[in-house]
Write a protein that holds these residues in place. Structure first.
Motif, mmCIF file in Angstrom:
data_model
loop_
_atom_site.group_PDB
_atom_site.id
_atom_site.type_symbol
_atom_site.label_atom_id
_atom_site.label_comp_id
_atom_site.label_asym_id
_atom_site.label_seq_id
_atom_site.Cartn_x
_atom_site.Cartn_y
_atom_site.Cartn_z
ATOM 1 N N UNK A 48 36.883 27.291 45.255
ATOM 2 C CA UNK A 48 36.649 28.488 46.056
ATOM 3 C C UNK A 48 37.934 28.923 46.737
ATOM 4 N N UNK A 49 37.974 30.193 47.130
ATOM 5 C CA UNK A 49 39.105 30.733 47.867
ATOM 6 C C UNK A 49 38.607 31.713 48.918
ATOM 7 N N UNK A 50 39.393 31.869 49.978
ATOM 8 C CA UNK A 50 39.061 32.806 51.050
ATOM 9 C C UNK A 50 40.339 33.497 51.500
ATOM 10 N N UNK A 51 40.258 34.799 51.751
ATOM 11 C CA UNK A 51 41.436 35.532 52.197
ATOM 12 C C UNK A 51 41.799 35.142 53.628
ATOM 13 N N UNK A 52 42.983 35.603 54.053
ATOM 14 C CA UNK A 52 43.535 35.148 55.327
ATOM 15 C C UNK A 52 42.735 35.613 56.530
ATOM 16 N N UNK A 53 42.481 36.914 56.609
ATOM 17 C CA UNK A 53 41.855 37.430 57.831
ATOM 18 C C UNK A 53 40.551 38.182 57.583
ATOM 19 N N UNK A 54 40.384 38.760 56.393
ATOM 20 C CA UNK A 54 39.156 39.522 56.132
ATOM 21 C C UNK A 54 37.985 38.631 55.738
ATOM 22 N N UNK A 55 38.294 37.390 55.348
ATOM 23 C CA UNK A 55 37.226 36.465 54.998
ATOM 24 C C UNK A 55 36.548 36.739 53.670
ATOM 25 N N UNK A 56 37.198 37.475 52.812
ATOM 26 C CA UNK A 56 36.635 37.703 51.475
ATOM 27 C C UNK A 56 36.728 36.405 50.688
ATOM 28 N N UNK A 57 35.643 36.081 50.005
ATOM 29 C CA UNK A 57 35.564 34.807 49.289
ATOM 30 C C UNK A 57 35.338 35.011 47.796
ATOM 31 N N UNK A 58 35.624 33.966 47.036
ATOM 32 C CA UNK A 58 35.376 34.001 45.604
ATOM 33 C C UNK A 58 35.076 32.592 45.127
ATOM 34 N N UNK A 59 34.212 32.489 44.115
ATOM 35 C CA UNK A 59 33.773 31.203 43.598
ATOM 36 C C UNK A 59 33.658 31.263 42.071
ATOM 37 N N UNK A 60 33.850 30.139 41.401
ATOM 38 C CA UNK A 60 33.515 30.089 39.971
ATOM 39 C C UNK A 60 31.999 29.969 39.827
ATOM 40 N N UNK A 61 31.510 30.242 38.650
ATOM 41 C CA UNK A 61 30.066 30.197 38.439
ATOM 42 C C UNK A 61 29.502 28.786 38.631
ATOM 43 N N UNK A 62 30.342 27.756 38.449
ATOM 44 C CA UNK A 62 29.857 26.379 38.557
ATOM 45 C C UNK A 62 29.375 26.025 39.959
ATOM 46 N N UNK A 63 29.868 26.716 40.990
ATOM 47 C CA UNK A 63 29.476 26.387 42.362
ATOM 48 C C UNK A 63 28.884 27.581 43.112
ATOM 49 N N UNK A 65 26.644 30.144 44.796
ATOM 50 C CA UNK A 65 25.277 30.012 45.274
ATOM 51 C C UNK A 65 24.962 28.648 45.867
ATOM 52 N N UNK A 66 25.853 27.683 45.665
ATOM 53 C CA UNK A 66 25.644 26.337 46.220
ATOM 54 C C UNK A 66 26.698 25.978 47.271
ATOM 55 N N UNK A 67 27.904 26.482 47.112
ATOM 56 C CA UNK A 67 29.007 26.168 48.016
ATOM 57 C C UNK A 67 29.379 27.405 48.823
ATOM 58 N N UNK A 82 28.736 22.366 51.124
ATOM 59 C CA UNK A 82 28.246 22.120 49.774
ATOM 60 C C UNK A 82 26.779 21.719 49.844
ATOM 61 N N UNK A 83 25.948 22.364 49.072
ATOM 62 C CA UNK A 83 24.531 22.024 49.028
ATOM 63 C C UNK A 83 24.085 21.934 47.570
ATOM 64 N N UNK A 84 22.876 21.434 47.384
ATOM 65 C CA UNK A 84 22.331 21.236 46.030
ATOM 66 C C UNK A 84 23.343 20.526 45.139
#
Length: 117
Positions: A48-63, A65-67, A82-84
């Motif tokens: 996962x990744x998160x931007x510096x101040x805006x808090x925009x996030x991104x995830x691969x499909x493997x995680x 909805x769970x992370x 982390x859940x499930x």
């Protein structure tokens, strides 16, 4: 750059863990941050990744909805809820400065997550 992860451990499938990463030695609020994991015998995998101040996030499909990645710039701390959890989530989890999979010299020392019954 100093990044110190904590919160790993052993958990049963379906369980939850919250990882933390304490950052120091740089302007934490000015950088995107990421979590990267590496299982034995495998290459690094972006989590996962998160931007510096805006808090925009991104995830691969493997995680997705769970992370959930989050950050507290006032505390210079990055989090990964982390859940499930699944056995295939077992890996050493690293906090890293930057987006995606940054260069290895921008990673912490890692915290072990083991998902097993």
């Amino acid at each position: 750059v100093q990044l110190v992860e904590s919160g790993g451990g052993m958990v049963q499938p379906g369980g939850s863990l919250r990882l933390s990463c304490a950052a120091s030695g740089f302007n934490f609020g000015g950088y995107a941050m990421s979590w990267v994991r590496q299982a034995p015998g495998k290459g690094p995998e972006w989590v996962s990744s998160i931007t510096a101040s805006t808090g925009i996030t991104n995830y691969p499909t493997s995680v997705k909805g769970r992370f959930i990645i989050s950050r507290d710039n006032g505390k210079n701390t990055l989090y990964l809820q982390m859940s499930s959890l699944r056995p295939e989530d077992t890996a050493l989890y690293y906090c890293a400065r930057g987006w995606g999979i940054p260069s290895r010299d921008s990673w912490g020392q890692g915290t072990q997550v083991t998902v097993s019954s």
